[in-house]
Motif scaffolding. Structure first.
Motif, PDB file in Angstrom:
ATOM      1  N   LYS A 161     -71.804  76.001 -33.696  1.00 23.35           N
ATOM      2  CA  LYS A 161     -70.477  75.483 -34.058  1.00 23.35           C
ATOM      3  C   LYS A 161     -69.980  74.455 -33.050  1.00 23.35           C
ATOM      4  O   LYS A 161     -69.367  73.459 -33.423  1.00 23.35           O
ATOM      5  CB  LYS A 161     -69.488  76.638 -34.159  1.00 23.35           C
ATOM      6  CG  LYS A 161     -68.094  76.218 -34.579  1.00 23.35           C
ATOM      7  CD  LYS A 161     -67.192  77.416 -34.800  1.00 23.35           C
ATOM      8  CE  LYS A 161     -65.832  76.966 -35.318  1.00 23.35           C
ATOM      9  NZ  LYS A 161     -64.983  78.092 -35.658  1.00 23.35           N
ATOM     10  N   LEU A 162     -70.261  74.685 -31.759  1.00 19.45           N
ATOM     11  CA  LEU A 162     -69.755  73.807 -30.715  1.00 19.45           C
ATOM     12  C   LEU A 162     -70.761  72.751 -30.274  1.00 19.45           C
ATOM     13  O   LEU A 162     -70.467  71.932 -29.408  1.00 19.45           O
ATOM     14  CB  LEU A 162     -69.317  74.630 -29.501  1.00 19.45           C
ATOM     15  CG  LEU A 162     -68.201  75.627 -29.775  1.00 19.45           C
ATOM     16  CD1 LEU A 162     -67.834  76.376 -28.506  1.00 19.45           C
ATOM     17  CD2 LEU A 162     -66.982  74.944 -30.373  1.00 19.45           C
ATOM     18  N   SER A 168     -73.549  72.756 -21.804  1.00 20.37           N
ATOM     19  CA  SER A 168     -72.483  71.851 -22.220  1.00 20.37           C
ATOM     20  C   SER A 168     -72.332  70.749 -21.179  1.00 20.37           C
ATOM     21  O   SER A 168     -72.437  71.011 -19.978  1.00 20.37           O
ATOM     22  CB  SER A 168     -71.161  72.619 -22.328  1.00 20.37           C
ATOM     23  OG  SER A 168     -70.088  71.732 -22.581  1.00 20.37           O
ATOM     24  N   LYS A 222     -69.518  69.199 -20.950  1.00 16.47           N
ATOM     25  CA  LYS A 222     -68.077  69.176 -20.687  1.00 16.47           C
ATOM     26  C   LYS A 222     -67.748  69.891 -19.378  1.00 16.47           C
ATOM     27  O   LYS A 222     -68.475  70.785 -18.952  1.00 16.47           O
ATOM     28  CB  LYS A 222     -67.326  69.834 -21.840  1.00 16.47           C
ATOM     29  CG  LYS A 222     -67.482  69.065 -23.128  1.00 16.47           C
ATOM     30  CD  LYS A 222     -66.716  69.677 -24.246  1.00 16.47           C
ATOM     31  CE  LYS A 222     -66.912  68.762 -25.466  1.00 16.47           C
ATOM     32  NZ  LYS A 222     -66.297  69.282 -26.635  1.00 16.47           N
ATOM     33  N   ASP A 224     -62.702  72.438 -20.104  1.00  8.64           N
ATOM     34  CA  ASP A 224     -62.815  71.940 -21.477  1.00  8.64           C
ATOM     35  C   ASP A 224     -63.788  72.782 -22.299  1.00  8.64           C
ATOM     36  O   ASP A 224     -63.520  73.087 -23.470  1.00  8.64           O
ATOM     37  CB  ASP A 224     -63.247  70.476 -21.481  1.00  8.64           C
ATOM     38  CG  ASP A 224     -62.198  69.554 -20.878  1.00  8.64           C
ATOM     39  OD1 ASP A 224     -61.009  69.936 -20.842  1.00  8.64           O
ATOM     40  OD2 ASP A 224     -62.575  68.457 -20.438  1.00  8.64           O
ATOM     41  N   ALA A 225     -64.901  73.158 -21.702  1.00  5.06           N
ATOM     42  CA  ALA A 225     -65.878  73.997 -22.410  1.00  5.06           C
ATOM     43  C   ALA A 225     -65.263  75.352 -22.749  1.00  5.06           C
ATOM     44  O   ALA A 225     -65.412  75.854 -23.865  1.00  5.06           O
ATOM     45  CB  ALA A 225     -67.140  74.167 -21.570  1.00  5.06           C
ATOM     46  N   LEU A 242     -62.046  76.126 -23.038  1.00  2.10           N
ATOM     47  CA  LEU A 242     -60.985  75.973 -24.034  1.00  2.10           C
ATOM     48  C   LEU A 242     -61.583  75.829 -25.436  1.00  2.10           C
ATOM     49  O   LEU A 242     -61.091  76.429 -26.400  1.00  2.10           O
ATOM     50  CB  LEU A 242     -60.122  74.763 -23.702  1.00  2.10           C
ATOM     51  CG  LEU A 242     -58.925  74.506 -24.626  1.00  2.10           C
ATOM     52  CD1 LEU A 242     -57.978  75.699 -24.647  1.00  2.10           C
ATOM     53  CD2 LEU A 242     -58.193  73.243 -24.187  1.00  2.10           C
ATOM     54  N   GLU A 243     -62.647  75.072 -25.541  1.00  2.00           N
ATOM     55  CA  GLU A 243     -63.318  74.894 -26.828  1.00  2.00           C
ATOM     56  C   GLU A 243     -63.856  76.233 -27.351  1.00  2.00           C
ATOM     57  O   GLU A 243     -63.731  76.552 -28.529  1.00  2.00           O
ATOM     58  CB  GLU A 243     -64.450  73.873 -26.661  1.00  2.00           C
ATOM     59  CG  GLU A 243     -65.054  73.406 -27.941  1.00  2.00           C
ATOM     60  CD  GLU A 243     -66.049  72.283 -27.688  1.00  2.00           C
ATOM     61  OE1 GLU A 243     -67.076  72.517 -27.004  1.00  2.00           O
ATOM     62  OE2 GLU A 243     -65.823  71.180 -28.188  1.00  2.00           O
ATOM     63  N   ILE A 244     -64.438  77.018 -26.468  1.00  2.00           N
ATOM     64  CA  ILE A 244     -64.950  78.346 -26.862  1.00  2.00           C
ATOM     65  C   ILE A 244     -63.787  79.234 -27.294  1.00  2.00           C
ATOM     66  O   ILE A 244     -63.858  79.913 -28.330  1.00  2.00           O
ATOM     67  CB  ILE A 244     -65.745  78.984 -25.709  1.00  2.00           C
ATOM     68  CG1 ILE A 244     -67.047  78.209 -25.467  1.00  2.00           C
ATOM     69  CG2 ILE A 244     -66.046  80.458 -26.015  1.00  2.00           C
ATOM     70  CD1 ILE A 244     -67.738  78.547 -24.165  1.00  2.00           C
ATOM     71  N   LYS A 260     -60.907  78.445 -28.547  1.00  2.00           N
ATOM     72  CA  LYS A 260     -60.414  78.031 -29.858  1.00  2.00           C
ATOM     73  C   LYS A 260     -61.366  78.448 -30.969  1.00  2.00           C
ATOM     74  O   LYS A 260     -60.934  78.828 -32.066  1.00  2.00           O
ATOM     75  CB  LYS A 260     -60.206  76.513 -29.885  1.00  2.00           C
ATOM     76  CG  LYS A 260     -58.998  76.066 -29.077  1.00  2.00           C
ATOM     77  CD  LYS A 260     -58.875  74.550 -29.089  1.00  2.00           C
ATOM     78  CE  LYS A 260     -57.670  74.085 -28.289  1.00  2.00           C
ATOM     79  NZ  LYS A 260     -57.565  72.618 -28.266  1.00  2.00           N
ATOM     80  N   ALA A 261     -62.669  78.375 -30.686  1.00  2.00           N
ATOM     81  CA  ALA A 261     -63.677  78.717 -31.717  1.00  2.00           C
ATOM     82  C   ALA A 261     -63.660  80.202 -32.070  1.00  2.00           C
ATOM     83  O   ALA A 261     -63.917  80.557 -33.220  1.00  2.00           O
ATOM     84  CB  ALA A 261     -65.061  78.290 -31.251  1.00  2.00           C
TER      85      ALA A 261
END
Length: 109
Positions: free
Chosen positions: A9-10, A93, A95, A99-100, A102-104, A106-107
């Protein structure tokens, strides 16, 4: 979310697919291994820049769902070998750590 699904997904690169079915329920960030051993929740995606075999050992002890190496860090050969032997996922990643993570977050939220 399963570890492999999170990586897909990421768009995380998979360095070691140790246990793709591990459930990832939260994210944790820290580079001090002694703190990770005592505070990282089981089943987390651990975002770090520590790509050595000690990190893999800590991930195994803490029952971490996946190590996510941020900032373009690659695991060393010993870490890869140990992760393969112990069924530890290592994802990559480019990132920064925040940032990495935060992305996780949110996912999986």
């Amino acid at each position: 979310m399963k570890a492999k699904e999170l990586a897909q997904k990421l768009g995380l690169n998979i360095s070691v697919e140790g246990a793709p079915e591990n459930k990832i329920s939260t994210v944790y960030c820290c580079d001090l291994l002694s703190i990770v051993m005592g505070k990282a929740p089981a089943g987390c995606a651990w975002v770090t820049v520590m790509g050595n075999m000690n990190s893999v050992a800590v991930a195994s002890l803490a029952e971490i769902g996946a190590i996510v190496l941020a900032d373009g860090v690659k695991p060393d050969d010993n870490a890869v070998k140990r992760a393969e032997e112990n069924g530890i996922n290592i994802f990559l990643s480019d990132k920064p750590v925040f940032d990495a993570a935060l992305e996780i977050h949110k996912a999986i939220s």
